[in-house]
Write a protein that holds these residues in place. Structure first.
Motif, PDB file in Angstrom:
ATOM      1  N   LEU A  22       0.824  -1.205   0.000  1.00  0.00           N
ATOM      2  CA  LEU A  22       0.000   0.000   0.000  1.00  0.00           C
ATOM      3  C   LEU A  22       0.859   1.256   0.000  1.00  0.00           C
ATOM      4  CD1 LEU A  22      -3.003   0.937   0.200  1.00  0.00           C
ATOM      5  CD2 LEU A  22      -2.693   1.006   2.674  1.00  0.00           C
ATOM      6  N   LEU A  23       1.869   1.298   0.859  1.00  0.00           N
ATOM      7  CA  LEU A  23       2.763   2.456   0.931  1.00  0.00           C
ATOM      8  C   LEU A  23       3.496   2.682  -0.386  1.00  0.00           C
ATOM      9  CD1 LEU A  23       4.261   1.874   4.510  1.00  0.00           C
ATOM     10  CD2 LEU A  23       2.686   3.687   3.834  1.00  0.00           C
ATOM     11  N   ASN A  24       4.008   1.613  -0.977  1.00  0.00           N
ATOM     12  CA  ASN A  24       4.770   1.750  -2.213  1.00  0.00           C
ATOM     13  C   ASN A  24       3.889   2.134  -3.394  1.00  0.00           C
ATOM     14  OD1 ASN A  24       7.825   0.836  -2.055  1.00  0.00           O
ATOM     15  ND2 ASN A  24       6.700  -0.448  -0.624  1.00  0.00           N
ATOM     16  N   ASN A  25       2.699   1.566  -3.475  1.00  0.00           N
ATOM     17  CA  ASN A  25       1.803   1.927  -4.571  1.00  0.00           C
ATOM     18  C   ASN A  25       1.390   3.390  -4.491  1.00  0.00           C
ATOM     19  OD1 ASN A  25       1.426  -0.388  -6.298  1.00  0.00           O
ATOM     20  ND2 ASN A  25       0.338  -1.390  -4.627  1.00  0.00           N
ATOM     21  N   ILE A  26       1.058   3.864  -3.299  1.00  0.00           N
ATOM     22  CA  ILE A  26       0.679   5.270  -3.140  1.00  0.00           C
ATOM     23  C   ILE A  26       1.866   6.183  -3.474  1.00  0.00           C
ATOM     24  CG2 ILE A  26      -0.064   7.021  -1.500  1.00  0.00           C
ATOM     25  CD1 ILE A  26      -1.597   4.843  -0.006  1.00  0.00           C
ATOM     26  N   LYS A  27       3.041   5.823  -3.003  1.00  0.00           N
ATOM     27  CA  LYS A  27       4.231   6.634  -3.265  1.00  0.00           C
ATOM     28  C   LYS A  27       4.523   6.719  -4.762  1.00  0.00           C
ATOM     29  CE  LYS A  27       9.231   6.715  -2.470  1.00  0.00           C
ATOM     30  NZ  LYS A  27      10.377   6.021  -1.817  1.00  0.00           N
ATOM     31  N   ASN A  28       4.508   5.583  -5.447  1.00  0.00           N
ATOM     32  CA  ASN A  28       4.788   5.580  -6.885  1.00  0.00           C
ATOM     33  C   ASN A  28       3.738   6.373  -7.662  1.00  0.00           C
ATOM     34  OD1 ASN A  28       6.988   3.973  -6.376  1.00  0.00           O
ATOM     35  ND2 ASN A  28       6.014   2.069  -6.983  1.00  0.00           N
ATOM     36  N   HIS A  29       2.492   6.263  -7.248  1.00  0.00           N
ATOM     37  CA  HIS A  29       1.435   7.000  -7.937  1.00  0.00           C
ATOM     38  C   HIS A  29       1.549   8.499  -7.679  1.00  0.00           C
ATOM     39  CE1 HIS A  29      -2.799   8.447  -8.528  1.00  0.00           C
ATOM     40  NE2 HIS A  29      -2.631   7.753  -9.636  1.00  0.00           N
ATOM     41  N   ALA A  30       1.954   8.880  -6.478  1.00  0.00           N
ATOM     42  CA  ALA A  30       2.101  10.296  -6.158  1.00  0.00           C
ATOM     43  C   ALA A  30       3.253  10.926  -6.930  1.00  0.00           C
ATOM     44  CB  ALA A  30       2.320  10.468  -4.657  1.00  0.00           C
ATOM     45  N   ILE A  31       4.339  10.185  -7.086  1.00  0.00           N
ATOM     46  CA  ILE A  31       5.519  10.713  -7.775  1.00  0.00           C
ATOM     47  C   ILE A  31       5.295  10.802  -9.283  1.00  0.00           C
ATOM     48  CG2 ILE A  31       7.935  10.218  -8.330  1.00  0.00           C
ATOM     49  CD1 ILE A  31       8.235   9.063  -5.533  1.00  0.00           C
ATOM     50  N   SER A  32       4.673   9.770  -9.859  1.00  0.00           N
ATOM     51  CA  SER A  32       4.472   9.762 -11.317  1.00  0.00           C
ATOM     52  C   SER A  32       3.094   9.181 -11.644  1.00  0.00           C
ATOM     53  CB  SER A  32       5.574   8.949 -12.001  1.00  0.00           C
ATOM     54  OG  SER A  32       5.637   7.641 -11.452  1.00  0.00           O
ATOM     55  N   PRO A  33       2.028   9.966 -11.466  1.00  0.00           N
ATOM     56  CA  PRO A  33       0.675   9.445 -11.701  1.00  0.00           C
ATOM     57  C   PRO A  33       0.409   9.077 -13.152  1.00  0.00           C
ATOM     58  CG  PRO A  33       0.630  11.808 -11.286  1.00  0.00           C
ATOM     59  CD  PRO A  33       2.018  11.348 -10.991  1.00  0.00           C
ATOM     60  N   THR A  34       1.028   9.776 -14.091  1.00  0.00           N
ATOM     61  CA  THR A  34       0.753   9.498 -15.509  1.00  0.00           C
ATOM     62  C   THR A  34       1.464   8.255 -16.014  1.00  0.00           C
ATOM     63  OG1 THR A  34       2.559  10.999 -16.126  1.00  0.00           O
ATOM     64  CG2 THR A  34       0.335  11.930 -16.022  1.00  0.00           C
ATOM     65  N   SER A  35       2.598   7.923 -15.403  1.00  0.00           N
ATOM     66  CA  SER A  35       3.369   6.755 -15.850  1.00  0.00           C
ATOM     67  C   SER A  35       3.370   5.643 -14.813  1.00  0.00           C
ATOM     68  CB  SER A  35       4.808   7.165 -16.162  1.00  0.00           C
ATOM     69  OG  SER A  35       5.436   7.716 -15.009  1.00  0.00           O
ATOM     70  N   PHE A 250      -8.575   3.963   7.271  1.00  0.00           N
ATOM     71  CA  PHE A 250      -7.114   4.024   7.403  1.00  0.00           C
ATOM     72  C   PHE A 250      -6.435   4.144   6.044  1.00  0.00           C
ATOM     73  CE2 PHE A 250      -3.131   1.590   7.174  1.00  0.00           C
ATOM     74  CZ  PHE A 250      -2.335   2.317   8.050  1.00  0.00           C
ATOM     75  N   SER A 251      -6.854   3.339   5.067  1.00  0.00           N
ATOM     76  CA  SER A 251      -6.194   3.299   3.757  1.00  0.00           C
ATOM     77  C   SER A 251      -6.397   4.599   2.984  1.00  0.00           C
ATOM     78  CB  SER A 251      -6.714   2.116   2.941  1.00  0.00           C
ATOM     79  OG  SER A 251      -6.490   0.897   3.621  1.00  0.00           O
ATOM     80  N   VAL A 252      -7.633   5.099   2.954  1.00  0.00           N
ATOM     81  CA  VAL A 252      -7.912   6.338   2.227  1.00  0.00           C
ATOM     82  C   VAL A 252      -7.231   7.528   2.906  1.00  0.00           C
ATOM     83  CG1 VAL A 252      -9.726   7.916   1.438  1.00  0.00           C
ATOM     84  CG2 VAL A 252     -10.077   5.443   1.293  1.00  0.00           C
ATOM     85  N   SER A 253      -7.225   7.558   4.234  1.00  0.00           N
ATOM     86  CA  SER A 253      -6.534   8.633   4.955  1.00  0.00           C
ATOM     87  C   SER A 253      -5.040   8.602   4.665  1.00  0.00           C
ATOM     88  CB  SER A 253      -6.784   8.507   6.458  1.00  0.00           C
ATOM     89  OG  SER A 253      -8.156   8.583   6.759  1.00  0.00           O
ATOM     90  N   LEU A 254      -4.462   7.401   4.656  1.00  0.00           N
ATOM     91  CA  LEU A 254      -3.044   7.258   4.333  1.00  0.00           C
ATOM     92  C   LEU A 254      -2.767   7.752   2.922  1.00  0.00           C
ATOM     93  CD1 LEU A 254      -0.255   6.147   5.238  1.00  0.00           C
ATOM     94  CD2 LEU A 254      -0.923   3.948   4.242  1.00  0.00           C
ATOM     95  N   TYR A 255      -3.660   7.433   1.993  1.00  0.00           N
ATOM     96  CA  TYR A 255      -3.506   7.895   0.605  1.00  0.00           C
ATOM     97  C   TYR A 255      -3.496   9.424   0.541  1.00  0.00           C
ATOM     98  CZ  TYR A 255      -4.869   9.130  -4.145  1.00  0.00           C
ATOM     99  OH  TYR A 255      -4.938   9.719  -5.388  1.00  0.00           O
TER     100      TYR A 255
END
Length: 312
Positions: A22-35, A250-255
């Motif tokens: 969950l942490l890694n997916n959110i981080k990767n999406h935040a850094i590069s949402p288009t790719s 918890f998950s949505v708040s973390l996102y």
């Protein structure tokens, strides 16, 4: 698995892996949402296969506990080589661990060999492990009519979600919502397994009208009559819905928190790089203006000599 420790220990493992995803997916999406592209497992900087090593280590310990340490004679078979009835669930649990071990081992091998179908095969192996888990819990030798059976029925919903999202990830590897749901389902598997361990094998948490009974060497929750059983099952359903809402919050708040942090960080880095680039461009322009400025023409203002008048 038929004990408090037998549910809490693997449940904690599922919870940690799900939270890590969950942490890694959110981080990767935040850094590069288009790719963004979902990963079935996530390497670490120091030990690339740390996640997979932990899965393999946990599965090895689980298999050893189920087949060799847990049984009274430290081996699961009868003297005639057959599987006794009271050890059927040990083999079922160990098969789940074997499937997860297979997934982790082949994931390392595929990553080292990097074949063209690496992502698809890794996802397929994960789906097979979840499918094995769903199959064995659905046809579990444990009684499906009691309180423990109700916990298992609800667990199957979560496992099916992990299986479905893993299969969808093969077709839609760039879907953040699919990877987000898969991470939550894996984490929730761990939460629900830990809840099962505490609620089914802690006498203080047994529902009113029910009790722990020793059957075939294992403590099993039983109830006095249908009314007490139906009440206990209803309490399990209510409990499940509470945990669904809790994990979702918890998950949505973390996102939302991580998106805010990483987007601000990315924007700050982008502005800093832009300012540095502009400063470099200005320096280049000044340097170019300085060295490319045309030199002044100095015309010699010497004496002018008229041609001699030879006739004079």
């Amino acid at each position: 698995m038929g004990s408090l420790v037998g549910h809490v220990a693997p449940g904690f493992g599922f919870f940690i892996i799900g939270l890590w995803h969950l942490l890694n997916n959110i981080k990767n999406h935040a850094i590069s949402p288009t790719s963004f592209t979902s990963l079935i497992w996530f390497p670490t900087s120091k030990i690339r296969y740390l996640e997979l090593f932990l899965i393999m280590g946990g599965c090895t310990m689980s298999i050893a506990m189920e087949l060799f340490i847990g049984p009274d004679r430290h081996q699961p078979l009868d003297p005639d080589g057959t599987i006794p009835s009271n050890h059927l669930h040990n083999f079922e649990h160990s098969n789940i661990s074997m499937a997860l071990f297979m997934y982790a081992a082949f994931s390392i091998l595929l990553d080292k060999l990097t074949p063209p179908a690496q992502y698809g095969l890794t996802s397929m192996l994960g789906a097979i492990a979840f499918g094995q888990e769903l199959l064995l819990f659905h046809f579990h030798s444990t009684d499906h009519m009691g309180i423990e059976g109700q916990y298992h029925w609800l667990l199957q919903i979560v496992i099916f979600t992990s299986l479905a999202t893993t299969l969808l990830g093969i077709k839609y590897p760039k879907s953040f919502l699919n990877s987000f749901a898969r991470s939550i389902s894996i984490m929730f598997q761990g939460v629900w397994l830990m809840v099962m361990g505490f609620m089914l094998w802690t006498p203080e948490f047994i529902p009113k009208g029910c009790f722990l009974n020793l059957e075939n060497g294992h403590q099993v929750a039983r109830c006095h009559g249908d009314e007490a059983l139906q009440r206990a099952k209803s309490l399990v359903n209510i409990e499940f819905s509470w945990y669904v809402m809790g994990v979702t919050i918890f998950s949505v708040s973390l996102y939302l928190i991580m998106i805010k942090l990483y987007q601000d960080k990315v924007e700050y880095q982008s502005i800093t790089k832009l300012e540095e680039q502009e400063e470099e461009d200005e320096d280049d322009v000044e340097a170019k203006g300085k060295f490319d400025q045309p030199k002044s023409s100095f015309l010699p203002m010497g004496k002018s000599f008229a041609p001699l008048d030879m006739e004079r």
